[in-house]
Scaffold this active site. Sequence first.
Site, PDB file in Angstrom:
ATOM      1  N   GLU A  45       0.858  -1.181   0.000  1.00 25.66           N
ATOM      2  CA  GLU A  45       0.000   0.000   0.000  1.00 25.66           C
ATOM      3  C   GLU A  45       0.899   1.237   0.000  1.00 25.66           C
ATOM      4  O   GLU A  45       1.954   1.230   0.636  1.00 25.66           O
ATOM      5  CB  GLU A  45      -0.824  -0.075   1.291  1.00 25.66           C
ATOM      6  CG  GLU A  45      -1.461   1.184   1.762  1.00 25.66           C
ATOM      7  CD  GLU A  45      -1.814   1.123   3.255  1.00 25.66           C
ATOM      8  OE1 GLU A  45      -2.513   2.032   3.697  1.00 25.66           O
ATOM      9  OE2 GLU A  45      -1.392   0.185   3.965  1.00 25.66           O
TER      10      GLU A  45
ATOM     11  N   ILE B   3       1.702   4.894   1.232  1.00 22.54           N
ATOM     12  CA  ILE B   3       1.336   5.777   2.352  1.00 22.54           C
ATOM     13  C   ILE B   3       1.408   7.214   1.834  1.00 22.54           C
ATOM     14  O   ILE B   3       2.502   7.745   1.625  1.00 22.54           O
ATOM     15  CB  ILE B   3       2.343   5.631   3.527  1.00 22.54           C
ATOM     16  CG1 ILE B   3       2.503   4.173   3.950  1.00 22.54           C
ATOM     17  CG2 ILE B   3       1.990   6.560   4.675  1.00 22.54           C
ATOM     18  CD1 ILE B   3       1.529   3.657   4.955  1.00 22.54           C
TER      19      ILE B   3
ATOM     20  N   ASP C 290      15.601  -0.612  12.182  1.00 22.47           N
ATOM     21  CA  ASP C 290      16.340   0.327  11.305  1.00 22.47           C
ATOM     22  C   ASP C 290      15.660   1.690  11.435  1.00 22.47           C
ATOM     23  O   ASP C 290      15.248   2.305  10.454  1.00 22.47           O
ATOM     24  CB  ASP C 290      16.296  -0.177   9.849  1.00 22.47           C
ATOM     25  CG  ASP C 290      17.242   0.605   8.932  1.00 22.47           C
ATOM     26  OD1 ASP C 290      17.937   1.515   9.418  1.00 22.47           O
ATOM     27  OD2 ASP C 290      17.271   0.303   7.721  1.00 22.47           O
TER      28      ASP C 290
HETATM   29  P1  ADP Z   1      15.153   1.220   0.610  1.00 22.29           P
HETATM   30  O1  ADP Z   1      14.795  -0.129   1.136  1.00 22.29           O
HETATM   31  O2  ADP Z   1      15.664   1.178  -0.784  1.00 22.29           O
HETATM   32  O3  ADP Z   1      16.008   2.011   1.563  1.00 22.29           O
HETATM   33  P2  ADP Z   1      12.736   2.482   1.622  1.00 22.29           P
HETATM   34  O4  ADP Z   1      11.756   1.404   1.894  1.00 22.29           O
HETATM   35  O5  ADP Z   1      13.478   3.043   2.787  1.00 22.29           O
HETATM   36  O6  ADP Z   1      13.764   2.038   0.479  1.00 22.29           O
HETATM   37  O7  ADP Z   1      11.955   3.632   0.861  1.00 22.29           O
HETATM   38  C1  ADP Z   1      12.571   4.832   0.469  1.00 22.29           C
HETATM   39  C2  ADP Z   1      11.614   5.983   0.689  1.00 22.29           C
HETATM   40  O8  ADP Z   1      10.410   5.731  -0.037  1.00 22.29           O
HETATM   41  C3  ADP Z   1      11.179   6.132   2.151  1.00 22.29           C
HETATM   42  O9  ADP Z   1      12.033   6.995   2.835  1.00 22.29           O
HETATM   43  C4  ADP Z   1       9.792   6.707   2.004  1.00 22.29           C
HETATM   44  O10 ADP Z   1       9.859   8.116   1.874  1.00 22.29           O
HETATM   45  C5  ADP Z   1       9.287   6.146   0.711  1.00 22.29           C
HETATM   46  N1  ADP Z   1       8.394   4.981   0.936  1.00 22.29           N
HETATM   47  C6  ADP Z   1       8.743   3.733   1.308  1.00 22.29           C
HETATM   48  N2  ADP Z   1       7.679   2.936   1.414  1.00 22.29           N
HETATM   49  C7  ADP Z   1       6.613   3.700   1.086  1.00 22.29           C
HETATM   50  C8  ADP Z   1       5.207   3.446   1.001  1.00 22.29           C
HETATM   51  N3  ADP Z   1       4.683   2.249   1.271  1.00 22.29           N
HETATM   52  N4  ADP Z   1       4.402   4.461   0.631  1.00 22.29           N
HETATM   53  C9  ADP Z   1       4.920   5.684   0.341  1.00 22.29           C
HETATM   54  N5  ADP Z   1       6.213   5.980   0.400  1.00 22.29           N
HETATM   55  C10 ADP Z   1       7.063   5.011   0.770  1.00 22.29           C
END
Ligand code: ADP
Length: 294
Positions: free
Chosen positions: A99, A101, A203
């Site tokens: 989903e 966010i 993390d």
């Molecule tokens: P990575 O695993 O490559 O570090 P992240 O999961 O930390 O990537 O995601 C990078 C950025 O993307 C996050 O800092 C956030 O701002 C955005 N993000 C991650 N998951 C979501 C989500 N489900 N919905 C909206 N934005 C997201």
Amino acid sequence: MSQQSQEQYQFIEKILKIHVQEDVSMEEFQFFYGGNFNLAVRVKLKSGEFFIKWNQGDHHGLFEAEAKNLQLLEQTKTIQVPQVIGVGAIEEKEYLMMECIPTGGIKANYWEDFGHKLAQMHQKSSNEGHGLAYTNYLGAAEQKNDWNLNGVDFFIENRLKSQIEIAVYNRRIDLQMEETFNRLFEKLPQLIPHESSSLLHGDLWSGNAMVNADGQVALVDPSCYFGLREAELAFTTMFGGFDKLFYEAYHEAYPIEKGFHERIPIYNLYPLMVHVNLFGEGYVPAVQKILNSY
Ligand code: ADP
């Protein structure tokens, strides 16, 4: 659209066809470059907005573990995390669809609310053992989670020794530093409070704490395990730290033992050693400085 973007667009379309029953025509498609090393997009369909991360087949099992981590956090019903829609592999590229966010303006009570919710999450998930049923990742580093009834032993074996072994093997640290670590290990049972474990995000830094549409916290990208909650709080200080109100609210809801500030560097030896192994010797002086002070 470049050829590469077109291929990626088609790749996302394939994922959508697997996990979405309705029309998969994308109203919006936006690349996301916030992350570490994975690729990500935000897509908007008629049926909703989704966030999809993928890699090139490296770090096998990373997204499967991340999906399980998100589900564990979700079960605590404390802090919002994105719902997992699906996880899989196409053409050897692994992906995680969840989903999306949507973000909004930060609410005035964001930090107090975050502190209370994290305290609640730690309190509700209290567990006898330290560890997890599966191996997962911290960034690109494999994270070992062999169960241990003793939190300090878990920290030594699974967190520090596992990273020291890799660092020695790759000659990032020398045997003398390993010896200094061993001397610290003898002191740790006296330095670290013996607590039962809590489910940790694992993390927790500002890049993984989002502001949702209600102006409250939502967490992404977890590296969960059942461990010492002080390790989680220490981790939040690694890259600049959170607002003071966050720590006050946490402490009010679930007090931590005196002397925590002196213990922070010990816990942060783990993420620092992960940095040594992932990014190089540049992080060794910071490790040495901590070791010298105990
Ligand atoms: P990575 O695993 O490559 O570090 P992240 O999961 O930390 O990537 O995601 C990078 C950025 O993307 C996050 O800092 C956030 O701002 C955005 N993000 C991650 N998951 C979501 C989500 N489900 N919905 C909206 N934005 C997201």
